[in-house]
Design a protein around this motif. Structure first.
Motif, short mmCIF file in Angstrom:
data_model
loop_
_atom_site.label_atom_id
_atom_site.label_comp_id
_atom_site.label_asym_id
_atom_site.label_seq_id
_atom_site.Cartn_x
_atom_site.Cartn_y
_atom_site.Cartn_z
N ILE A 288 0.83 -1.29 0.04
CA ILE A 288 0.05 -0.12 0.01
C ILE A 288 0.97 1.27 -0.16
CG2 ILE A 288 -1.54 1.25 1.27
CD1 ILE A 288 -2.93 -1.34 2.17
N VAL A 289 1.86 1.19 1.08
CA VAL A 289 2.89 2.22 0.64
C VAL A 289 3.39 2.43 -0.52
CG1 VAL A 289 5.03 3.30 1.82
CG2 VAL A 289 3.14 2.36 3.40
N GLY A 290 3.62 1.38 -1.12
CA GLY A 290 4.51 1.41 -2.40
C GLY A 290 3.58 1.90 -3.45
N ILE A 291 1.99 1.79 -3.41
CA ILE A 291 1.23 2.10 -4.37
C ILE A 291 1.15 3.86 -4.26
CG2 ILE A 291 -1.28 2.41 -5.14
CD1 ILE A 291 -1.32 -0.75 -4.35
N VAL A 292 1.19 4.01 -2.95
CA VAL A 292 0.80 5.66 -2.58
C VAL A 292 2.42 6.42 -3.12
CG1 VAL A 292 0.73 7.40 -0.99
CG2 VAL A 292 -0.50 5.40 -0.79
N THR B 99 11.97 4.78 -9.38
CA THR B 99 12.33 3.45 -9.64
C THR B 99 12.72 2.75 -8.44
OG1 THR B 99 13.68 4.33 -11.46
CG2 THR B 99 14.49 2.28 -10.51
N LEU B 100 12.89 3.46 -7.35
CA LEU B 100 13.04 2.61 -6.01
C LEU B 100 11.71 2.32 -5.21
CD1 LEU B 100 15.75 4.72 -4.57
CD2 LEU B 100 16.14 2.52 -5.36
N THR B 101 10.46 2.72 -5.71
CA THR B 101 9.22 2.49 -5.08
C THR B 101 8.41 1.51 -5.84
OG1 THR B 101 8.29 4.49 -6.11
CG2 THR B 101 9.33 4.95 -3.87
N VAL B 102 8.66 1.61 -7.20
CA VAL B 102 7.70 0.70 -7.86
C VAL B 102 7.88 -0.71 -7.53
CG1 VAL B 102 7.37 -0.43 -10.36
CG2 VAL B 102 7.31 2.06 -9.86
N PRO B 103 9.01 -1.22 -7.35
CA PRO B 103 9.15 -2.76 -6.85
C PRO B 103 8.48 -3.20 -5.57
CG PRO B 103 11.40 -2.01 -7.54
CD PRO B 103 10.36 -0.71 -7.52
N VAL C 178 12.75 -8.28 -6.53
CA VAL C 178 14.16 -8.19 -7.17
C VAL C 178 13.88 -7.91 -8.87
CG1 VAL C 178 16.11 -9.49 -7.81
CG2 VAL C 178 15.34 -9.59 -5.34
N THR C 179 13.15 -9.02 -9.42
CA THR C 179 12.69 -8.93 -10.73
C THR C 179 12.23 -7.53 -11.13
OG1 THR C 179 12.26 -11.06 -10.81
CG2 THR C 179 11.57 -10.05 -12.87
N ALA C 180 11.18 -6.87 -10.36
CA ALA C 180 10.75 -5.70 -10.72
C ALA C 180 11.81 -4.61 -10.62
CB ALA C 180 9.52 -5.46 -9.83
N GLY C 181 12.75 -4.76 -9.69
CA GLY C 181 13.54 -3.84 -9.42
C GLY C 181 14.82 -3.82 -10.73
N ILE C 182 14.96 -4.80 -11.15
CA ILE C 182 15.95 -5.13 -12.43
C ILE C 182 15.04 -4.30 -13.41
CG2 ILE C 182 16.92 -6.68 -13.85
CD1 ILE C 182 17.43 -8.23 -11.67
N VAL C 183 13.89 -4.66 -13.80
CA VAL C 183 13.07 -4.22 -14.85
C VAL C 183 13.03 -2.63 -14.64
CG1 VAL C 183 10.87 -3.96 -16.08
CG2 VAL C 183 11.85 -6.38 -15.35
N PHE D 296 14.51 2.80 -16.22
CA PHE D 296 15.33 4.22 -15.97
C PHE D 296 16.25 4.61 -16.95
CE2 PHE D 296 18.69 6.20 -13.52
CZ PHE D 296 17.97 7.78 -13.35
N LEU D 297 17.15 3.67 -17.04
CA LEU D 297 18.25 4.10 -17.99
C LEU D 297 17.83 4.32 -19.37
CD1 LEU D 297 20.84 1.13 -17.10
CD2 LEU D 297 20.89 3.67 -16.44
N VAL D 298 16.66 3.41 -19.95
CA VAL D 298 16.36 3.99 -21.19
C VAL D 298 15.50 5.33 -21.10
CG1 VAL D 298 14.19 3.42 -22.77
CG2 VAL D 298 15.85 1.49 -21.86
#
Length: 103
Positions: free
Chosen positions: A14-18, A66-70, A79-84, A89-91
């Motif tokens: 929930i905190v991540g969504i907000v 980039t840090l909150t979406v995972p 971990v997979t979401a963080g890599i994606v 972010f780089l793109v």
């Protein structure tokens, strides 16, 4: 079969969504402003300030985004979401800098 989630894991989601909405909406706005200034039909940004500051603010907001979406995903998928998210972010950063430098 439904999977039971821990209350702390649900609270993190929930905190991540907000936080994702909090950082994502201004990021999308600044990125749209910068790219529309670069590729738009009108000549409303004669000096390029919207392109310059829009790109910088968009990249500045993309870092915490980039840090909150995972955090939205379950613990096993973070971990997979963080890599994606890092690759995305780089793109985005390279694209915004390329639009800024080629103007």
């Amino acid at each position: 079969m439904t999977e039971r989630t821990e209350p702390t894991s649900r609270a993190v989601q929930i905190v991540g969504i907000v936080l994702t909405v909090l950082f994502g909406v201004p990021f999308a706005l600044f990125a749209w402003m910068a790219l529309s200034s670069r590729f738009g039909w009108s000549d409303g940004d004669r000096h390029g300030y919207v392109l310059i500051f829009g790109s910088l603010f968009a990249i500045g907001l993309a870092i915490p985004l980039t840090l909150t979406v995972p955090l939205i995903f379950r613990r096993g998928r973070r971990v997979t979401a963080g890599i994606v998210c890092s690759a995305a972010f780089l793109v985005v950063a390279v694209g915004l800098f390329a639009a800024l430098l080629t103007a």
